[in-house]
Design a protein around this motif. Structure first.
Motif, PDB file in Angstrom:
ATOM      1  N   ASP A   1       0.758  -1.305   0.013  1.00  0.00           N
ATOM      2  CA  ASP A   1       0.133   0.034  -0.074  1.00  0.00           C
ATOM      3  C   ASP A   1       0.949   1.235   0.062  1.00  0.00           C
ATOM      4  O   ASP A   1       1.845   1.142   0.576  1.00  0.00           O
ATOM      5  CB  ASP A   1      -0.968   0.191   1.047  1.00  0.00           C
TER       6      ASP A   1
ATOM      7  N   GLY B   1     -10.072   2.672  -1.678  1.00  0.00           N
ATOM      8  CA  GLY B   1      -9.116   1.660  -1.394  1.00  0.00           C
ATOM      9  C   GLY B   1      -9.637   0.380  -1.124  1.00  0.00           C
ATOM     10  O   GLY B   1      -8.552  -0.481  -0.681  1.00  0.00           O
TER      11      GLY B   1
ATOM     12  N   VAL C   1      -7.471  -2.814  -3.914  1.00  0.00           N
ATOM     13  CA  VAL C   1      -6.725  -4.114  -3.263  1.00  0.00           C
ATOM     14  C   VAL C   1      -7.053  -5.275  -4.194  1.00  0.00           C
ATOM     15  O   VAL C   1      -6.088  -6.087  -4.538  1.00  0.00           O
ATOM     16  CB  VAL C   1      -6.973  -4.298  -1.884  1.00  0.00           C
TER      17      VAL C   1
ATOM     18  N   ASN D   1      -1.659  -0.874  -4.050  1.00  0.00           N
ATOM     19  CA  ASN D   1      -2.784  -0.135  -3.806  1.00  0.00           C
ATOM     20  C   ASN D   1      -2.638   1.141  -3.185  1.00  0.00           C
ATOM     21  O   ASN D   1      -1.864   1.341  -2.439  1.00  0.00           O
ATOM     22  CB  ASN D   1      -3.555  -1.115  -2.683  1.00  0.00           C
TER      23      ASN D   1
ATOM     24  N   LEU E   1      -3.679   3.942  -0.663  1.00  0.00           N
ATOM     25  CA  LEU E   1      -4.764   3.951   0.200  1.00  0.00           C
ATOM     26  C   LEU E   1      -5.585   5.061   0.249  1.00  0.00           C
ATOM     27  O   LEU E   1      -5.257   6.265  -0.302  1.00  0.00           O
ATOM     28  CB  LEU E   1      -3.456   4.365   1.671  1.00  0.00           C
TER      29      LEU E   1
END
Length: 139
Positions: free
Chosen positions: A8, A89, A93, A109, A111
C-alpha cells in the motif's frame, strides 16, 4: 504490506512514483459513472494519462471478468509498477491482487483511493487523492 501484492502507498507516494518513473502506471478501477461524475486524477502535469479499467461493472456491481484482459490490452510496459486507485481503497486491493496473480507486477494499492473515507457528517472529505491536494478534474 501483504504478500499477495506489492503493498500500500499513500496518494502522495503514488504521485511521486508516477512522476519519477516513466514506466509507472496509474490504473483507476472505479466505474465509468464514477469517472464521469466524480472525477479523475489529472496526470497532465506529469505528461501522463490514467488507464481506466473497471474492476466492477456499473450499475450491477458485478466483477469485471475481463479485468486482466482489459488491463493487458492497455499496452503496459513490461514489469511496469502499477498503482491501483478506487473510491476508498477497497476495490483497488482486489485489483492489485488480481494483477499480481496474472503476473502484472509490482502492483500497489493507493490507500484511501480517490475520495477517502467518510467524515463525521457522512461526506468524503477526510483523505484520498482529491482531498490531499493532488491534481484532478471533474466531468
Amino acid at each position: 504490506m501483504t504478500s499477495s501484492y506489492a503493498g500500500d502507498v499513500t496518494p502522495q507516494e503514488a504521485y511521486a512514483a508516477l512522476g519519477g518513473d516513466g514506466d509507472a502506471v496509474l490504473v483507476d478501477v472505479r466505474t465509468r459513472a464514477e469517472w464521469s461524475y466524480v472525477g479523475l486524477p489529472d496526470l497532465s502535469p506529469l505528461g501522463r494519462t490514467v488507464v481506466c479499467v473497471e474492476w466492477q461493472r456499473f450499475p450491477d456491481g458485478a466483477v469485471n471478468e475481463r479485468f486482466v484482459d482489459e488491463l493487458r490490452s492497455a499496452d503496459l510496459p513490461e514489469g511496469a509498477p502499477l498503482y491501483f486507485l478506487c473510491r476508498s481503497g477497497v476495490r483497488s486491493v482486489a485489483a492489485a491482487r488480481a494483477a499480481t496473480a496474472a503476473g502484472l507486477a509490482p502492483a500497489y494499492n493507493i490507500l484511501h483511493g480517490f475520495e477517502g473515507p467518510h467524515d463525521e457528517h457522512g461526506h468524503r472529505t477526510v483523505a484520498g487523492w482529491k482531498n490531499e491536494g493532488l491534481p484532478w478534474r471533474q466531468g
